[in-house]
Design an enzyme around this catalytic site. Structure first.
Site, mmCIF file in Angstrom:
data_model
loop_
_atom_site.group_PDB
_atom_site.id
_atom_site.type_symbol
_atom_site.label_atom_id
_atom_site.label_comp_id
_atom_site.label_asym_id
_atom_site.label_seq_id
_atom_site.Cartn_x
_atom_site.Cartn_y
_atom_site.Cartn_z
ATOM 1 N N GLU A 141 -5.376 50.309 -12.334
ATOM 2 C CA GLU A 141 -5.933 49.561 -11.200
ATOM 3 C C GLU A 141 -7.101 50.342 -10.605
ATOM 4 O OE1 GLU A 141 -7.298 47.232 -8.674
ATOM 5 O OE2 GLU A 141 -5.588 46.468 -9.810
ATOM 6 N N LEU A 146 -2.617 48.792 -4.727
ATOM 7 C CA LEU A 146 -2.106 47.842 -5.701
ATOM 8 C C LEU A 146 -2.077 46.438 -5.103
ATOM 9 C CD1 LEU A 146 0.890 50.021 -6.989
ATOM 10 C CD2 LEU A 146 -1.321 49.680 -8.106
ATOM 11 N N THR A 149 -6.479 41.043 -5.899
ATOM 12 C CA THR A 149 -7.137 40.183 -4.911
ATOM 13 C C THR A 149 -6.129 39.519 -4.001
ATOM 14 O OG1 THR A 149 -9.035 39.746 -6.354
ATOM 15 C CG2 THR A 149 -8.570 38.119 -4.642
ATOM 16 N N GLY A 248 -7.694 39.324 -13.575
ATOM 17 C CA GLY A 248 -7.865 38.376 -12.482
ATOM 18 C C GLY A 248 -9.183 37.629 -12.491
ATOM 19 N N ILE A 288 -9.471 27.370 -0.876
ATOM 20 C CA ILE A 288 -9.882 28.546 -0.112
ATOM 21 C C ILE A 288 -10.767 28.158 1.065
ATOM 22 C CG2 ILE A 288 -11.172 30.712 -0.222
ATOM 23 C CD1 ILE A 288 -10.347 30.900 -3.179
ATOM 24 N N LEU A 290 -11.037 25.288 2.679
ATOM 25 C CA LEU A 290 -10.349 24.522 3.722
ATOM 26 C C LEU A 290 -9.371 25.390 4.507
ATOM 27 C CD1 LEU A 290 -9.721 21.162 1.831
ATOM 28 C CD2 LEU A 290 -11.484 21.681 3.527
ATOM 29 N N GLU A 307 -19.278 19.555 0.332
ATOM 30 C CA GLU A 307 -18.600 19.462 -0.965
ATOM 31 C C GLU A 307 -19.434 18.643 -1.942
ATOM 32 O OE1 GLU A 307 -16.618 19.220 -4.304
ATOM 33 O OE2 GLU A 307 -16.036 20.627 -2.715
ATOM 34 N N VAL A 341 -25.685 22.258 -1.907
ATOM 35 C CA VAL A 341 -26.543 23.227 -1.227
ATOM 36 C C VAL A 341 -27.546 23.758 -2.234
ATOM 37 C CG1 VAL A 341 -26.634 25.445 -0.040
ATOM 38 C CG2 VAL A 341 -24.749 23.860 0.425
ATOM 39 N N HIS A 549 21.226 17.367 7.089
ATOM 40 C CA HIS A 549 20.603 16.584 8.162
ATOM 41 C C HIS A 549 20.721 17.337 9.485
ATOM 42 C CE1 HIS A 549 19.415 13.110 10.571
ATOM 43 N NE2 HIS A 549 20.440 13.398 11.387
#
Length: 570
Positions: A141, A146, A149, A248, A288, A290, A307, A341, A549
């Protein structure tokens, strides 16, 4: 320099431990990472290592003493006289080192049985499971901590801020309806961020503890693949019989938008803002964007989502997505759907964005203080020597694997975000376990038809299996059952009645094909649906399962009943 050696975090429910044995005595010389003591709990025995080379100080506790997490056990005088000396220079020139063999070393010469590159959810879980199965395991790593992300700058810190911002919003908007009057509520953003850091630290320290518990070696540095059985870690050669790439993913770039993690940020920078922006523009209407947009909206920012597509959360069931958009708009999030954009220009006031309709049309500008770029993620497969070593990548930079996670290079495997499939931590974890079991000769398997996905906004959105759109496209006949939280007693008591549960079942066999939930607790309730799909349950099976319930999960049962149009409470 004197460095304290403390009792580390030993797990969420562990507050104390017993000193089982001192491995070193006061005055002894120790090397960095050399064990000095053994601690025991009712769950595990773990070695405590010296953080640096030097000479040990006095023992502050005796063998058999109970010590609390965080207590100082002893000290080490870093670099003190008596620390392990470097080897003396040879009196004659050493013989030249032989050229590295093209073939991998013999099995008895490997440093490790399994070496995992990357300590995110996929990597660290794979390493731990492999160690449980008896392999000698190391995990490489490059971060100082550790967890990858997810634990450091993704899933965990974002959920900490989501929870804090939900609490703040409830205190300022919702509690009065429950008869709880709070005057003068103020936001302490610095404390909120500090708490987020504390949550992250506890999680990453927890993984470090699990490595020690399972005797997984942490190799700190950057790994480069050299070939079958061979890697280098910061230039130092390491060999392993099996190499697992779990590197990742990274945030995707957008031409014309240059990230500085200050005014134009990715999720990493959005988790570290020192002040609430007055105006925030989120580029990307996915999970991510939102989630983090919701955080800053609750804390006072004016948020606009841009979007490219004409809908939010692509891939989600269309009916769920429409309801989701209506609820978010009602909460005050601005939407610029079907726009792209084309340029982001930094100004004295912040950022000036140029946007255009995706289908073509006149451009317009948006002024804001901060821009969050969150258009997706890309596999972290570059600059690791993969292609040079013979590992094939697809057009999107993902590592190509077979059904058993094997790459095109013998002895090298890959899991998680760096291969095809949804970029989800739990998908990577399942792949890590499956691969470790395959390497041990077992029948490791991942059911990709039953991988849940959750958006942790409020309300939450959770989904597993097929959508209506995908079933129609495949020509599969299906039945639909739905139940609104407005008709659920627990949701009414909570004052959280937005959303519904939707179940899709095969028209002929009644087997559950997909479940989609928007509402309170959706992320927890989707586990029941995932379990049902894992075991091939029918909607009838779910409908006849007794649910407590009053609970939110009764909405799942009622939706299952509604597949045959026999829901009771609507």
């Amino acid at each position: 320099m004197t460095i304290e050696i403390k009792v580390p975090t030993l797990g969420e429910s562990v507050a104390t431990a017993t000193i089982g044995k001192w491995l070193k005595q006061p005055g002894d010389a120790v090397a960095a990472d050399e064990p000095v003591a053994e601690l025991e709990t009712d769950k595990v025995s773990v070695e405590i290592a010296a953080p640096a080379a030097g000479r040990l100080g006095a023992q502050l506790y005796a063998e058999g003493d109970e010590v609390e997490v965080g207590a100082v056990l002893t000290t080490v005088e870093a670099g003190a006289s008596g620390a392990k000396e470097a080897p003396k220079a040879a009196t004659t020139p050493p013989a030249p080192a032989p050229a590295p063999a093209a073939a991998p070393p013999a099995e008895t010469e490997y440093d490790y049985d399994v070496l995992v590159i990357g300590a995110g959810p996929g990597g660290y879980v794979c390493a731990i499971r492999a160690a449980q199965l008896g392999f000698k395991v190391a995990c490489v790593e490059k971060r100082a901590t550790l967890g990858g992300t997810c634990l450091n700058v993704g899933c965990i810190p974002s959920k900490a801020l989501l929870q804090s911002s939900e609490n703040y919003h409830a205190a300022t908007h919702d509690y009065a309806g429950h008869g709880i009057l709070i005057d003068g509520v103020r936001l302490d953003l610095a404390r909120m961020m500090a708490r987020k850091g504390e949550v992250v630290e506890a999680n990453v320290k927890g993984v470090e503890f699990l490595f020690k518990k399972n005797k997984v070696t942490w190799l700190k540095g950057f790994a480069k693949l050299e070939g079958t059985g061979r890697v280098t870690v910061d230039g130092k050669p390491v060999t392993a019989r099996h190499i697992v790439i779990a590197s990742g993913s990274d945030s995707a770039d957008l031409p014309g938008v240059t990230v500085d993690e200050k005014t134009i940020v990715t999720s990493t920078g959005a988790l570290e803002l020192s002040a609430v922006p007055k105006r925030l523009v989120v580029i990307g209407g996915g999970v991510i964007g939102l989630e983090l947009g919701s955080v800053w909206k609750r804390l006072g920012a004016e948020v606009t989502v841009v979007e490219f597509l004409d809908r939010l959360v692509p891939g989600t069931d269309g009916e769920i997505a429409k309801q989701f958009q209506r609820i978010l708009a009602r909460q005050g999030l601005g939407m610029k759907l079907g726009h792209k954009v084309t340029k982001a220009e930094k100004t004295a006031q912040g950022v000036l964005l140029t946007i255009e309709p995706t289908a073509g049309g006149e451009a317009e500008t948006l002024e804001c203080d901060v821009v969050l770029l969150s258009i997706g993620r890309v596999a972290a497969s570059r600059n690791m020597g993969l292609e040079e070593a013979g590992v094939a990548l697809d057009a999107r930079g993902r590592i190509v694997t077979d059904a058993h996670f094997a790459t095109s290079l013998p002895g090298v495997y890959a899991i998680g975000d760096v291969i095809a499939g949804p970029m989800l931590a739990h998908k990577a974890e399942d792949e890590g376990v499956a691969l470790a079991e395959i390497l041990a000769g077992q029948k490791g398997h991942v059911n990709y038809d039953a991988i849940p996905s959750v958006v942790y906004t409020w309300p939450e959105v959770a989904t597993v299996g097929r959508t209506e759109e995908s079933l129609k496209e495949a020509g599969i006949n299906y039945k639909v059952g739905k139940f609104p939280f407005m008709a659920n007693g627990r949701a009414r008591a909570m004052g959280m009645t937005d959303g519904f549960v939707k179940i899709l079942a095969d028209a002929a066999s009644d087997r559950v094909l997909g479940v989609h939930i928007i509402g309170p607790g959706a992320g927890e309730m989707i586990a029941e649906a995932t379990l049902a799909m894992e075991f091939g349950a029918s909607s009838e099976d779910v409908a006849r399962t007794c649910h407590a319930h009053p609970t939110l999960s009764e909405a799942v049962k009622e939706a299952a009943l509604d597949v045959e149009k026999r829901a009771i409470h609507i």
